[in-house]
Design an enzyme around this catalytic site. Structure first.
Site, PDB file in Angstrom:
ATOM      1  N   TYR A  63       0.858  -1.195   0.000  1.00  0.00           N
ATOM      2  CA  TYR A  63       0.000   0.000   0.000  1.00  0.00           C
ATOM      3  C   TYR A  63       0.883   1.230   0.000  1.00  0.00           C
ATOM      4  O   TYR A  63       1.860   1.260   0.720  1.00  0.00           O
ATOM      5  CB  TYR A  63      -0.908   0.027   1.242  1.00  0.00           C
ATOM      6  CG  TYR A  63      -2.010  -0.988   1.199  1.00  0.00           C
ATOM      7  CD1 TYR A  63      -3.137  -0.789   0.403  1.00  0.00           C
ATOM      8  CD2 TYR A  63      -1.930  -2.148   1.951  1.00  0.00           C
ATOM      9  CE1 TYR A  63      -4.148  -1.729   0.362  1.00  0.00           C
ATOM     10  CE2 TYR A  63      -2.937  -3.085   1.925  1.00  0.00           C
ATOM     11  CZ  TYR A  63      -4.049  -2.872   1.132  1.00  0.00           C
ATOM     12  OH  TYR A  63      -5.051  -3.798   1.095  1.00  0.00           O
ATOM     13  N   HIS A  65      -1.426   1.113  -3.587  1.00  0.00           N
ATOM     14  CA  HIS A  65      -1.307   0.484  -4.894  1.00  0.00           C
ATOM     15  C   HIS A  65      -2.435   0.982  -5.789  1.00  0.00           C
ATOM     16  O   HIS A  65      -3.380   1.605  -5.315  1.00  0.00           O
ATOM     17  CB  HIS A  65      -1.279  -1.053  -4.807  1.00  0.00           C
ATOM     18  CG  HIS A  65      -2.475  -1.658  -4.169  1.00  0.00           C
ATOM     19  ND1 HIS A  65      -2.412  -2.288  -2.959  1.00  0.00           N
ATOM     20  CD2 HIS A  65      -3.766  -1.742  -4.576  1.00  0.00           C
ATOM     21  CE1 HIS A  65      -3.611  -2.744  -2.638  1.00  0.00           C
ATOM     22  NE2 HIS A  65      -4.451  -2.420  -3.600  1.00  0.00           N
ATOM     23  N   GLU A  83      -5.152   3.370  -3.795  1.00  0.00           N
ATOM     24  CA  GLU A  83      -5.867   3.140  -2.548  1.00  0.00           C
ATOM     25  C   GLU A  83      -4.863   2.977  -1.414  1.00  0.00           C
ATOM     26  O   GLU A  83      -3.766   2.449  -1.601  1.00  0.00           O
ATOM     27  CB  GLU A  83      -6.777   1.921  -2.631  1.00  0.00           C
ATOM     28  CG  GLU A  83      -6.071   0.603  -2.812  1.00  0.00           C
ATOM     29  CD  GLU A  83      -7.007  -0.591  -2.740  1.00  0.00           C
ATOM     30  OE1 GLU A  83      -7.289  -1.059  -1.611  1.00  0.00           O
ATOM     31  OE2 GLU A  83      -7.433  -1.059  -3.803  1.00  0.00           O
ATOM     32  N   ARG A 102     -10.656   2.333   2.898  1.00  0.00           N
ATOM     33  CA  ARG A 102      -9.570   2.908   2.097  1.00  0.00           C
ATOM     34  C   ARG A 102      -9.883   4.352   1.709  1.00  0.00           C
ATOM     35  O   ARG A 102     -11.024   4.708   1.463  1.00  0.00           O
ATOM     36  CB  ARG A 102      -9.371   2.135   0.779  1.00  0.00           C
ATOM     37  CG  ARG A 102      -9.184   0.644   0.908  1.00  0.00           C
ATOM     38  CD  ARG A 102      -7.782   0.299   1.406  1.00  0.00           C
ATOM     39  NE  ARG A 102      -7.583  -1.143   1.407  1.00  0.00           N
ATOM     40  CZ  ARG A 102      -7.909  -1.948   2.405  1.00  0.00           C
ATOM     41  NH1 ARG A 102      -8.466  -1.448   3.491  1.00  0.00           N
ATOM     42  NH2 ARG A 102      -7.688  -3.237   2.330  1.00  0.00           N
ATOM     43  N   HIS A 117     -14.799  -2.256   2.202  1.00  0.00           N
ATOM     44  CA  HIS A 117     -15.239  -3.628   1.919  1.00  0.00           C
ATOM     45  C   HIS A 117     -16.497  -3.964   2.728  1.00  0.00           C
ATOM     46  O   HIS A 117     -17.211  -4.901   2.399  1.00  0.00           O
ATOM     47  CB  HIS A 117     -14.149  -4.634   2.287  1.00  0.00           C
ATOM     48  CG  HIS A 117     -12.986  -4.654   1.347  1.00  0.00           C
ATOM     49  ND1 HIS A 117     -13.089  -4.964   0.013  1.00  0.00           N
ATOM     50  CD2 HIS A 117     -11.664  -4.421   1.580  1.00  0.00           C
ATOM     51  CE1 HIS A 117     -11.891  -4.935  -0.548  1.00  0.00           C
ATOM     52  NE2 HIS A 117     -11.011  -4.598   0.375  1.00  0.00           N
ATOM     53  N   PHE A 125     -15.746  -3.230  -3.260  1.00  0.00           N
ATOM     54  CA  PHE A 125     -15.897  -2.078  -2.387  1.00  0.00           C
ATOM     55  C   PHE A 125     -17.259  -1.440  -2.611  1.00  0.00           C
ATOM     56  O   PHE A 125     -17.857  -1.580  -3.678  1.00  0.00           O
ATOM     57  CB  PHE A 125     -14.832  -1.012  -2.711  1.00  0.00           C
ATOM     58  CG  PHE A 125     -13.443  -1.356  -2.274  1.00  0.00           C
ATOM     59  CD1 PHE A 125     -13.039  -1.178  -0.957  1.00  0.00           C
ATOM     60  CD2 PHE A 125     -12.508  -1.842  -3.182  1.00  0.00           C
ATOM     61  CE1 PHE A 125     -11.745  -1.479  -0.556  1.00  0.00           C
ATOM     62  CE2 PHE A 125     -11.219  -2.141  -2.801  1.00  0.00           C
ATOM     63  CZ  PHE A 125     -10.834  -1.961  -1.479  1.00  0.00           C
TER      64      PHE A 125
END
Length: 129
Positions: A63, A65, A83, A102, A117, A125
């Site tokens: 992250y 990414h 994110e 995120r 999520h 998402f």
């Protein structure tokens, strides 16, 4: 002596009354993911941390990414999107479990949105409100 005590107590109550509205405003939800409230400062901190890593070509446990937007969100800024986790603890992500939420930002460090999520099927998402 009693006058001093009364004055001290009155000062305490008055200062608490004036501080309360500012405290409530500071905690206002800029985004809610499931039942988690994120302030604008928490969102900004996560975005800044993610952008700093991306701009330097670094990551923490992969992250940030690229976020491919398979869900088709209509973000207010153009991509390429990235994110980065935003944590319900209020801390900035440093490599622990990323959790469900995120921030999404672009290469110009413009916030695209906040997604989760939580409530989504599979690894998809949904938008935070």
């Amino acid at each position: 002596m009693q006058y001093t005590q009364i004055l001290a107590v009155a000062t305490l109550f008055i200062s608490s009354a004036f501080a309360a509205p500012l405290d409530v405003e500071a905690r206002a939800c800029a985004a809610t993911c499931g039942t988690v409230c994120y302030t604008s400062s928490a969102i900004s901190a996560a975005q800044a941390a993610g952008y700093k890593l991306e701009a330097a070509g670094n990551d923490v446990n992969d992250y940030p990414h690229v976020y491919n937007n398979y869900e088709g969100f209509d973000f207010p800024v153009s991509g390429t999107y990235y994110e980065f986790p935003i944590l319900s603890s209020g801390k900035v992500y440093t490599g622990s479990s990323p959790g469900a939420d995120r921030v999404v930002f672009n290469t110009a460090n413009k916030l695209a949105g906040v997604i989760t999520h939580t409530g989504a099927s599979g690894n998809n998402f949904v938008a935070c409100t």
